[in-house]
Enzyme design. Structure first.
Site, PDB file in Angstrom:
ATOM      1  N   TRP A 177     -61.678  19.728 -43.026  1.00  0.00           N
ATOM      2  CA  TRP A 177     -60.382  19.559 -42.370  1.00  0.00           C
ATOM      3  C   TRP A 177     -59.576  18.425 -42.990  1.00  0.00           C
ATOM      4  O   TRP A 177     -58.396  18.261 -42.697  1.00  0.00           O
ATOM      5  CB  TRP A 177     -60.560  19.349 -40.869  1.00  0.00           C
ATOM      6  CG  TRP A 177     -61.287  18.096 -40.471  1.00  0.00           C
ATOM      7  CD1 TRP A 177     -62.624  17.872 -40.534  1.00  0.00           C
ATOM      8  CD2 TRP A 177     -60.711  16.906 -39.927  1.00  0.00           C
ATOM      9  NE1 TRP A 177     -62.935  16.611 -40.075  1.00  0.00           N
ATOM     10  CE2 TRP A 177     -61.777  15.999 -39.680  1.00  0.00           C
ATOM     11  CE3 TRP A 177     -59.420  16.506 -39.600  1.00  0.00           C
ATOM     12  CZ2 TRP A 177     -61.583  14.728 -39.147  1.00  0.00           C
ATOM     13  CZ3 TRP A 177     -59.219  15.242 -39.059  1.00  0.00           C
ATOM     14  CH2 TRP A 177     -60.293  14.374 -38.844  1.00  0.00           C
ATOM     15  N   ASP A 178     -60.194  17.657 -43.889  1.00  0.00           N
ATOM     16  CA  ASP A 178     -59.489  16.591 -44.602  1.00  0.00           C
ATOM     17  C   ASP A 178     -58.330  17.154 -45.429  1.00  0.00           C
ATOM     18  O   ASP A 178     -57.369  16.445 -45.727  1.00  0.00           O
ATOM     19  CB  ASP A 178     -60.427  15.857 -45.555  1.00  0.00           C
ATOM     20  CG  ASP A 178     -61.780  15.537 -44.939  1.00  0.00           C
ATOM     21  OD1 ASP A 178     -61.872  15.523 -43.699  1.00  0.00           O
ATOM     22  OD2 ASP A 178     -62.732  15.314 -45.697  1.00  0.00           O
ATOM     23  N   GLU A 304     -67.998  11.091 -35.692  1.00  0.00           N
ATOM     24  CA  GLU A 304     -69.197  11.922 -35.624  1.00  0.00           C
ATOM     25  C   GLU A 304     -70.407  11.190 -35.070  1.00  0.00           C
ATOM     26  O   GLU A 304     -71.513  11.730 -35.070  1.00  0.00           O
ATOM     27  CB  GLU A 304     -69.492  12.490 -37.009  1.00  0.00           C
ATOM     28  CG  GLU A 304     -68.387  13.417 -37.502  1.00  0.00           C
ATOM     29  CD  GLU A 304     -68.556  13.864 -38.945  1.00  0.00           C
ATOM     30  OE1 GLU A 304     -67.900  14.852 -39.328  1.00  0.00           O
ATOM     31  OE2 GLU A 304     -69.329  13.231 -39.687  1.00  0.00           O
ATOM     32  N   GLN A 415     -65.592   6.446 -37.829  1.00  0.00           N
ATOM     33  CA  GLN A 415     -64.295   6.515 -38.487  1.00  0.00           C
ATOM     34  C   GLN A 415     -63.219   6.687 -37.416  1.00  0.00           C
ATOM     35  O   GLN A 415     -63.538   6.951 -36.262  1.00  0.00           O
ATOM     36  CB  GLN A 415     -64.269   7.680 -39.477  1.00  0.00           C
ATOM     37  CG  GLN A 415     -64.416   9.053 -38.844  1.00  0.00           C
ATOM     38  CD  GLN A 415     -64.714  10.126 -39.868  1.00  0.00           C
ATOM     39  OE1 GLN A 415     -65.843  10.290 -40.299  1.00  0.00           O
ATOM     40  NE2 GLN A 415     -63.689  10.879 -40.268  1.00  0.00           N
TER      41      GLN A 415
END
Length: 582
Positions: A177-178, A304, A415
């Site tokens: 998805w980056d 995550e 993150q």
């Protein structure tokens, strides 16, 4: 001396035998390769020109020309290679003939060199970022831009951007998805047709996304967390089944593309259908609580380190914005002839749009107006706190040294999660909200993702934490050049490389492109004397140059463009100057 030039289809993958079947052409140096599992064809033909005698050699999967000679003076070899691909595996015979024929009409070295020089001169003229006073980051950002262009420039809408690009085997070439959240901005402002093609890839793989939604007992289309061709390639269920950000990321990519391009034809032909199918998935995946609020249970957000959580704020907010944008596009297109065709094709009616409007209005957002904080997910504030500064450096990366359950049972984050949607939809939130959440979540983030420092740097610059912005930026452009993570042999961090460009343009340049009007709020790091970058916005080339005292916007044409500079609306024709805000 002995020199060999060959075509080798016996390449290894993680040290294991290659996955190619190979057969040689009837004459010359040519090979037709076929992937063993997917049946795709790749034809390669080579021609070597030299005055020296040679012998053709062959192994099971390799063919080439071998030269043995005693060097006396100079030996010159001119090699040409032509490669053709057929992903459908339907052009076996003509593919190799096409590669062989292409060699005859392709230019020699001198002509190719002239063409390559012209290509790169034009590219750098349009996309270069200049930094005066910081040679390390000047080199670093040009390294990043070069690899973005080498990896993807819109040649084929059947391609996407793998996490390692074309430079290494880590992640096995998969795209994540980056692409839509980190890579797309570079192409939006440097190669709009390539940005469009990245989204066309998602349209072409819509059938696989529909299949994946059905596998998850949902409707619509669920895009994969990792993919080469639209199929879900991630074998970790907690990522493949719980992370909704690939789907909301595609929706955001369509939203962002439209905000920049105003390409109504794309929405009509591709975008609206994808938005409807993503919204169908999100509507079927979400649930209502007892108080009549809508949201998502048992999910994993961008962070995550937290799994099977309820009402992750990123997930809920991105779903809300997806619903709202789908409704916006419906209103934009509903008088178009193709609108009824799409509605009929998808088998939906006005009831569906009423449902997503209600779900958006009742989306549960864990926001406290007193503190201006978004809780990352339900119960996050009650998690045991861990001082990340107390973790021994020898424990990193934690995935290699801690058990999964130990990672999950505290408030440490991998993150940006809340900060990520505050960046993506920057125009939705006041500075005070960004500041409050940055100051709360940044001390809890260990940045165990190469994508993390750039977003923190961009937000730090916006809220006035200039030293922190520069400190986070130090990792951006030279992550691979200096091999900070000691894993460059696995391949370059392509999405982090794209984030480095964002770090300069969105961070120090203050560009914001999620609103109705393009906005700039430049600042300059203390160690820089001057910097400049270029963007193309709706067909107008704009150069932004920033010194210690001034911001200069210039263009090579006088076509007017409406922009916001430090929140003030301006009309840029050929040049506009303003005092730099300190």
């Amino acid at each position: 001396m002995e020199i060999s030039f060959g075509l080798d289809f016996d390449t290894k993958h993680w040290g294991r035998p290659g996955r190619w079947q190979a057969e040689f052409g009837a004459g010359g140096i040519s090979v037709l390769g076929r992937t063993e599992s997917t049946g795709q064809f790749l034809a390669a033909a080579a021609e070597i020109q030299s005055s020296l005698p040679y012998e053709i050699y062959k192994t099971e999967k390799e063919i080439g020309a071998s030269y043995r000679f005693k060097l006396q003076g100079e030996a010159v070899f001119d090699r040409k290679v032509s490669i053709f691909a057929d992903r459908q595996g339907e052009k076996r015979e003509e593919l190799l003939l096409a590669a062989e024929a292409d060699l005859q009409k392709s230019p020699g070295f001198s002509e190719a060199l002239v063409a390559a020089k012209a290509y790169w001169e034009d590219f750098w003229q349009r996309t270069d970022v200049e930094i005066e006073g910081d040679p390390e980051n000047q080199q670093g950002i040009r390294f990043c831009i070069y690899h973005l262009q080498q990896t993807y420039h819109g040649f084929d809408p059947g391609n996407n951007i793998g996490a390692k690009g074309l430079t290494g085997e880590a992640y096995s070439g998969h795209a994540f998805w980056d692409t839509e959240t980190y890579c797309l901005p570079f192409y939006l402002f440097n190669n709009l047709s390539a940005a469009r093609d990245l989204l066309i890839f998602r349209y072409r793989t819509l059938p696989e996304a529909r299949k994946r939604a059905r596998e998850l007992d949902c409707e619509g289309a669920c895009y994969p967390i990792a993919t080469l061709n639209g199929h879900e390639a991630c074998s970790l269920w907690q990522h493949a089944s719980l992370q909704l950000q690939p789907s909301t990321g595609v929706a955001y990519g369509i939203y962002h593309y439209y905000r920049v391009s105003k390409d109504n034809e794309f929405l009509k032909d591709y975008g609206f259908e994808m938005l409807v199918e993503i919204s169908r998935f999100l509507l079927s995946r979400g649930q209502w609580n007892r108080e009549g609020k809508f949201g998502y249970y048992c999910v994993m957000g961008p962070d995550e380190f937290q799994m099977m959580v309820h009402h992750n704020s990123y997930t809920n907010y991105l779903a809300k914005r997806t619903f709202l944008f789908t409704l916006e596009v419906r209103d934009l297109l509903k008088d178009n002839d193709k609108y009824e065709q799409i509605i009929e094709k998808l088998g939906i009616g006005e009831d569906f749009f009423r449902k997503i409007k209600t779900a958006a209005a009742q989306m549960l957002l864990l926001y406290d107006p007193e503190t201006e904080l978004f809780e990352q997910h339900l119960g996050y504030f009650e998690l045991p706190h861990i001082d990340i500064g107390s973790i021994p450096v020898t424990d990193f990366p934690l995935y290699n040294n801690w058990s999964y359950d130990r990672i999950y049972r505290n408030d440490m984050i991998k993150q940006p999660d809340v900060l990520m949607f505050l960046f993506l939809f920057a125009s939705d939130f006041p500075l005070s909200v960004k500041k409050a959440n940055y100051e709360f979540y940044e001390p809890r983030c260990i940045h165990e993702s190469s994508l993390s420092p750039s977003v923190h740097s961009i937000l730090a610059a916006e809220i006035g934490k200039k030293d922190e912005a520069l400190a986070f930026f130090e990792f951006a452009t030279r992550l691979d050049l200096d091999d900070y993570n000691r894993n460059a042999e696995e391949g370059l961090h392509l999405t982090s490389i794209a984030a480095a460009w964002m770090n300069i343009v969105y961070g120090f340049g203050g560009l914001r492109s999620d609103g109705a009007c393009l906005s700039l709020a430049p600042q300059i790091p203390a160690i820089w004397k001057r910097y400049a970058f270029k963007i193309n916005y709706r067909g107008k080339n704009i150069r932004v140059e920033v010194t210690k005292d001034e911001v200069k916007l210039s263009s090579d044409d006088e076509k007017p463009a409406t922009l916001l500079l430090y929140g003030k609306e301006i009309i840029l024709r050929d040049e506009y100057r303003a005092e730099l805000r300190k």
